[in-house]
Design an enzyme around this catalytic site. Structure first.
Site, PDB file in Angstrom:
ATOM      1  N   SER A  21      36.054  26.762  15.157  1.00 19.18           N
ATOM      2  CA  SER A  21      36.515  25.641  15.514  1.00 19.18           C
ATOM      3  C   SER A  21      37.597  25.593  16.751  1.00 19.18           C
ATOM      4  O   SER A  21      38.460  26.232  16.922  1.00 19.18           O
ATOM      5  CB  SER A  21      36.301  24.966  14.374  1.00 19.18           C
ATOM      6  OG  SER A  21      36.420  23.444  14.554  1.00 19.18           O
TER       7      SER A  21
ATOM      8  N   HIS B 252      27.927  25.527  12.097  1.00 17.71           N
ATOM      9  CA  HIS B 252      29.172  25.432  12.669  1.00 17.71           C
ATOM     10  C   HIS B 252      30.335  25.896  12.246  1.00 17.71           C
ATOM     11  O   HIS B 252      30.531  26.508  12.439  1.00 17.71           O
ATOM     12  CB  HIS B 252      30.068  23.365  12.713  1.00 17.71           C
ATOM     13  CG  HIS B 252      31.327  23.061  12.881  1.00 17.71           C
ATOM     14  ND1 HIS B 252      31.518  23.970  14.922  1.00 17.71           N
ATOM     15  CD2 HIS B 252      32.274  23.387  12.571  1.00 17.71           C
ATOM     16  CE1 HIS B 252      32.636  23.884  14.246  1.00 17.71           C
ATOM     17  NE2 HIS B 252      33.528  23.728  13.710  1.00 17.71           N
TER      18      HIS B 252
ATOM     19  N   ASP C 266      25.013  23.640  15.780  1.00 18.80           N
ATOM     20  CA  ASP C 266      26.461  23.307  15.660  1.00 18.80           C
ATOM     21  C   ASP C 266      26.560  21.210  16.140  1.00 18.80           C
ATOM     22  O   ASP C 266      26.676  21.223  17.018  1.00 18.80           O
ATOM     23  CB  ASP C 266      27.545  23.695  16.552  1.00 18.80           C
ATOM     24  CG  ASP C 266      29.284  23.828  15.779  1.00 18.80           C
ATOM     25  OD1 ASP C 266      29.363  22.758  15.593  1.00 18.80           O
ATOM     26  OD2 ASP C 266      29.281  24.291  16.153  1.00 18.80           O
TER      27      ASP C 266
END
Length: 438
Positions: free
Chosen positions: A243, A370, A335
């Site tokens: 991330s 994600h 995601d």
């Protein structure tokens, strides 16, 4: 129904103590033939919340169920799923919404109680006595791994060293926008032979005291801690980000004069950022498009559009042509938090144009979200998230479909370990990736 007194069901779990990414075998024996059984897993995590998973089985002609070979006919997973009782764990009915299972103290194991109940049950497990139960220990830290808190140079970090004298290859491990010192992935990587430094860069002590975000030298100091450590091979250091951690990883890999990375791994991230920007500028850049936030029907926040469309202006994305070390990019195609797919496509295009695309490996997983974590980590499609920028708690939609996401976690981890081993252990120079087994 069979009389409980006659039913001396035996339950075996092997190994009953292992690493979290190790598979186990669950065997039920001495049940009547063709008998309906529910195999159930219960875990009470460190914040006091309970999680459960269960599968419905029918014993064979000799009264046996082997979870690694026999299909579950229903429950929290179905089909032949050896590790379904872990990856399909979910909060027990009545739990508060938005929970995510994360290990806080890696020095104690995750304990899971595996039990067998008669019949195909879906609820009320706590109110019944199981036919048999076994407690299983799942560890992030292998025996002999050392955990060393690092506070020098203003860092808030933890170094995990594999057992033995070394020297070991090193890895800088960065999580995302939630901040905190998150240790479980670094400790598991150390269990696989890589000296790993978990780094808090959003909420470190120095930021809490000065109210100022760290500068990019903070990451170079962390790199130097690894490079100069007597048990670390100073010229074999990689960097892993998930991330927001990918923003820093790509920035340092492309522009840092200090960090000579042997390889880099980016999970669920992007190269989109103000290239000349500080940590603070990166976050401001993301937040200036806050009006592009979408909200799902369940009131979950979707942030993937904040970085879209991927800019063509090189002032707002890392120049991937500058990259000199092998890069592994992991993408969940569902995601909802970051535009990982679009970013990976653009990175590939940039590297093809620059002539360094031989350094790039992209792993892309349909229906994965994600939060691509170590294997068998329960899938959180959405969870409560405290934004570092606003300090507000909100429900973030991460995406992913449980079975596909879990498959992605297992496959990506296996390939990530191969990638790290081949690029950190090999005697080759940085810039010659060895990916023969991916």
């Amino acid at each position: 129904m069979m009389d409980r007194k006659q039913c001396i069901v035996k339950l075996f779990v092997q190994p009953s103590r292992g690493l979290v990414d190790e598979k186990f075998i669950i065997l039920v024996q001495k049940a009547p033939p063709g008998y309906q059984l529910t195999v159930h897993a219960l875990h009470k995590c460190e914040d006091g919340h309970s999680w459960e998973a269960f599968g419905h089985y029918i014993s064979n002609a000799i009264g046996t169920v082997n979870v690694s070979e026999d299909p579950s006919l229903g429950g929290t997973y179905s089909g032949v799923e050896q590790m379904g009782l872990l990856w399909s764990l979910r909060p027990v009915p009545g739990s508060k919404p938005g929970l995510r299972l994360r290990k806080m103290n890696v020095q104690i194991p995750m304990e899971v109680t595996i039990s067998v109940y008669q019949g195909h049950q879906t609820e009320g497990f706590m109110d019944q006595v199981p036919l048999a139960s076994v407690v299983v220990e799942r560890w992030y830290m292998a025996p002999g791994v050392s955990r060393i808190p690092i506070t020098e140079d203003g860092l808030t970090a933890t170094l995990f060293l594999p057992p033995g004298p070394g020297p070991f290859p090193g890895l800088l491990d960065l999580w995302g926008g939630g901040g905190q010192l998150v240790e479980y992935r670094a400790s598991l990587l150390a269990s696989h032979g890589i000296a790993s430094l978990a780094l808090d860069y959003l909420t470190p002590k120095i930021t809490m005291e000065t109210r100022k975000m760290v500068d990019l030298q903070y990451f170079e100091k962390a790199y130097k801690i690894l490079e100069q450590h007597p048990q670390v091979h100073g010229s074999s250091i990689g960097m892993l980000g998930l991330s927001l951690g990918t923003s820093i990883t790509l920035k340092m890999a492309a522009y840092s004069e200090v960090m000579k990375l042997r390889c880099a791994v980016c999970i669920s991230g992007s190269h989109v950022q103000p290239v000349d920007g500080s940590m603070e500028d990166i976050l401001k850049h993301f937040n200036k498009n806050a009006d592009r936030t979408r909200v799902s029907e369940e009131n979950e926040f979707i942030w993937r559009d904040l970085l879209l469309p991927v800019p063509s202006d090189l002032a707002f994305k890392v120049d991937m042509g500058r990259l000199k070390c092998p890069l592994l990019v992991v993408v969940g195609e569902d995601d909802q938090n970051w535009p990982a797919s679009e970013s990976a496509m653009d990175m590939k295009e940039m590297m093809e144009q620059a002539g360094n695309s031989h350094l790039l490996t992209v792993l892309s997983y349909p229906n994965a979200g994600h939060l691509i974590e170590p294997p068998y980590t329960p899938h959180a499609r959405a969870s409560l998230f405290r934004s570092m920028a606003t300090r507000e708690k909100m429900m973030a939609l991460w995406g992913g479909e449980t079975a596909a996401h879990s498959l992605a976690q297992e496959d990506a981890w296996r390939k990530l370990l191969v990638f790290l081993r081949e690029n950190l252990y090999s005697g080759t120079n940085p810039g010659t990736p060895s990916l023969s087994h991916l």
